[in-house]
Scaffold this motif. Structure first.
Motif, PDB file in Angstrom:
ATOM      1  N   GLN A   1      -6.059 -29.563  35.411  1.00 37.13           N
ATOM      2  CA  GLN A   1      -6.605 -28.217  35.489  1.00 37.13           C
ATOM      3  C   GLN A   1      -6.687 -27.698  36.926  1.00 37.13           C
ATOM      4  O   GLN A   1      -7.188 -28.380  37.823  1.00 37.13           O
ATOM      5  N   TRP A   2      -6.191 -26.483  37.124  1.00 44.06           N
ATOM      6  CA  TRP A   2      -6.371 -25.757  38.376  1.00 44.06           C
ATOM      7  C   TRP A   2      -7.605 -24.851  38.248  1.00 44.06           C
ATOM      8  O   TRP A   2      -8.084 -24.583  37.147  1.00 44.06           O
ATOM      9  N   LYS A   3      -8.097 -24.377  39.379  1.00 40.36           N
ATOM     10  CA  LYS A   3      -9.306 -23.553  39.382  1.00 40.36           C
ATOM     11  C   LYS A   3      -9.128 -22.260  38.593  1.00 40.36           C
ATOM     12  O   LYS A   3     -10.096 -21.707  38.068  1.00 40.36           O
TER      13      LYS A   3
ATOM     14  N   ILE B   1       1.042 -33.674  42.830  1.00 39.86           N
ATOM     15  CA  ILE B   1       0.850 -32.642  41.824  1.00 39.86           C
ATOM     16  C   ILE B   1       1.980 -31.636  41.927  1.00 39.86           C
ATOM     17  O   ILE B   1       2.552 -31.423  43.006  1.00 39.86           O
ATOM     18  N   GLU B   2       2.331 -31.030  40.792  1.00 37.74           N
ATOM     19  CA  GLU B   2       3.317 -29.954  40.810  1.00 37.74           C
ATOM     20  C   GLU B   2       2.694 -28.748  41.516  1.00 37.74           C
ATOM     21  O   GLU B   2       1.648 -28.237  41.110  1.00 37.74           O
ATOM     22  N   ALA B   3       3.338 -28.315  42.586  1.00 33.07           N
ATOM     23  CA  ALA B   3       2.852 -27.168  43.349  1.00 33.07           C
ATOM     24  C   ALA B   3       3.487 -25.889  42.830  1.00 33.07           C
ATOM     25  O   ALA B   3       4.422 -25.920  42.013  1.00 33.07           O
ATOM     26  N   GLY B   4       2.993 -24.753  43.314  1.00 36.62           N
ATOM     27  CA  GLY B   4       3.652 -23.491  43.021  1.00 36.62           C
ATOM     28  C   GLY B   4       5.069 -23.499  43.584  1.00 36.62           C
ATOM     29  O   GLY B   4       5.362 -24.206  44.559  1.00 36.62           O
ATOM     30  N   HIS B   5       5.957 -22.724  42.988  1.00 34.56           N
ATOM     31  CA  HIS B   5       7.357 -22.780  43.391  1.00 34.56           C
ATOM     32  C   HIS B   5       7.610 -22.215  44.789  1.00 34.56           C
ATOM     33  O   HIS B   5       8.678 -22.472  45.364  1.00 34.56           O
TER      34      HIS B   5
ATOM     35  N   SER C   1      -5.162 -22.483  34.750  1.00 33.04           N
ATOM     36  CA  SER C   1      -3.839 -22.980  34.380  1.00 33.04           C
ATOM     37  C   SER C   1      -3.817 -24.497  34.575  1.00 33.04           C
ATOM     38  O   SER C   1      -4.749 -25.092  35.120  1.00 33.04           O
ATOM     39  N   SER C   2      -2.742 -25.125  34.117  1.00 33.73           N
ATOM     40  CA  SER C   2      -2.637 -26.571  34.287  1.00 33.73           C
ATOM     41  C   SER C   2      -1.212 -26.945  34.637  1.00 33.73           C
ATOM     42  O   SER C   2      -0.268 -26.184  34.404  1.00 33.73           O
ATOM     43  N   SER C   3      -1.060 -28.139  35.213  1.00 34.59           N
ATOM     44  CA  SER C   3       0.275 -28.620  35.568  1.00 34.59           C
ATOM     45  C   SER C   3       0.293 -30.139  35.503  1.00 34.59           C
ATOM     46  O   SER C   3      -0.734 -30.789  35.260  1.00 34.59           O
TER      47      SER C   3
END
Length: 391
Positions: free
Chosen positions: A118-120, A318-322, A123-125
């Motif tokens: 979970q992100w703040k 962790i998968e980061a934003g693109h 969303s989740s990744s």
């Protein structure tokens, strides 16, 4: 670059008409219903290709014509399975499908411990927790010698996990590592299998005594056998880097860094032996300077995966934003748009956004999360193309 999208076939919750509407040009897919090692018939390939084309799209890349474990560890069935692989390649070549993405990772295709971190913002990744993975190896698999592969700090965290992990936690971890991330990719283990841990242990046992040098030689043997059919039909074989790019489960991994890629390109110099350049897999290894690798291997890159990671001091990632993280995607797009602008490219992995939840998407392969990333990268590509035209 050509904008492509990984699609899991007619049962995929994401439909081809949806993809055409968001600017996708090519489809990355496979005949997922055919068991590993069996021949892909002309009839099956043609029917699938025509179905994709009926939506105004093209079947740009096969991902993946899976390499069976017998080929990887050099089992008794190796030559028979390579013969089947060659026949499948020939059928693909006759159908005009020229790019095949594959990997040579033993047993475990790609590894994550948390599929919905979970992100703040809600969303989740995907997330890889090194201590959780060590716990899985030591206390669930009970792999002999596993504790020697980890630092004292990781082992201390493992003991803390042991004191609080419930049976449900253990089952969730098994599901994340060896069921949900593998079933839709390589078929070794699938949802509904009884006792997946026992199946997984039996697969690991196949590699007893197989070290890095032997796995490399097995890969060279495979590539040498298939290069003639690749030359005949101009098929580009593009290996995917190991994910993550370091050893797991006591198994060798041989596509993790510059030295590995150099070895592979030099061992089989045929130009049809190429690379899937995955910014995500490579960026998860602190040893890798991703833009530098993109520059060096642009001429041997046949397919591009764009995603990014952030790596923490303890080895978690962790998968980061693109547009963030160690993948340096903007720099990589500049390199490939200049050096090899006709490459197929697909957005790899995306966050699970609110309206993606409950849709039955494969982990990492949400619709809205990837659509957001595609929009971002489309803008980056348009900017870079404009820069190149001005210069």
């Amino acid at each position: 670059m050509e904008k492509t999208w990984r699609w899991f076939g007619k049962n995929d919750q994401i439909k081809l008409e949806m993809l055409r509407q968001i600017g996708v040009e090519g489809i990355v897919s496979a005949l997922h219903d055919i068991p590993n090692g069996d021949v892909w018939s002309m009839e099956s390939i043609d029917e699938y290709k025509q179905y994709i084309e009926s939506f105004g799209l093209k079947w740009s890349v096969v991902e993946s014509l899976a390499v069976s474990e017998d080929i990887k560890y050099g089992g008794e069935k190796r030559d028979h399975l390579i013969s089947n692989y060659i026949q499948s390649l020939e059928n693909l070549g006759k159908a005009g499908i020229k790019t095949v993405c594959y990997n040579f990772m033993p047993v475990l295709d790609w590894a994550r411990t948390d599929l919905y971190f979970q992100w703040k913002d809600g969303s989740s990744s995907l997330f890889f927790d090194k201590a959780k993975f060590a716990y899985f190896e030591i206390h669930i698999l009970e792999r002999k010698g596993a504790d020697s592969d980890y630092t004292s700090e990781i082992l201390l965290a493992v003991e803390e996990l042991k004191n609080r992990m419930t049976e449900k936690d253990n089952n969730d971890l098994i599901d994340s590592i060896i069921v949900k991330t593998q079933g839709f990719v390589n078929g070794n283990i699938k949802e509904g299998d009884q006792n997946p841990v026992a199946i997984f242990k039996s697969l690991l046992a196949l590699y007893d005594g197989i070290g890095k040098d032997q796995l490399r030689q097995n890969m060279k043997y495979f590539l040498d056998k298939i290069m003639p059919v690749c030359e005949k039909y101009d098929i580009q074989m593009c290996v995917h880097p190991d994910d993550p790019p370091f050893s797991l489960l006591g198994l060798p991994r041989i596509v993790t860094n510059e030295e590995d890629i150099d070895w592979l390109m030099n061992a089989v110099t045929n130009s049809h032996n190429g690379l899937t350049f995955c910014t995500g897999s490579l960026s998860a290894g602190l040893q890798n300077d991703v833009p530098q690798l993109a520059r060096k291997y642009a001429h041997r890159t046949k397919f591009v995966h764009l995603r990014s990671t952030n790596v923490f001091d303890n080895g978690d990632f962790i998968e980061a934003g693109h547009l963030e993280g160690r993948g340096k995607i903007i720099d990589v797009v500049r390199i490939f748009e200049k050096e090899n602008p006709l490459l197929p490219m697909r957005i790899d992995h995306g966050r699970l956004l609110t309206d993606d939840i409950g849709k039955g998407y494969n982990p990492g392969y949400s619709f809205l999360g990837r659509m957001l990333a595609l929009g971002q990268i489309d803008g980056v590509m348009a900017t870079v193309q404009s820069e190149l035209q001005r210069n």
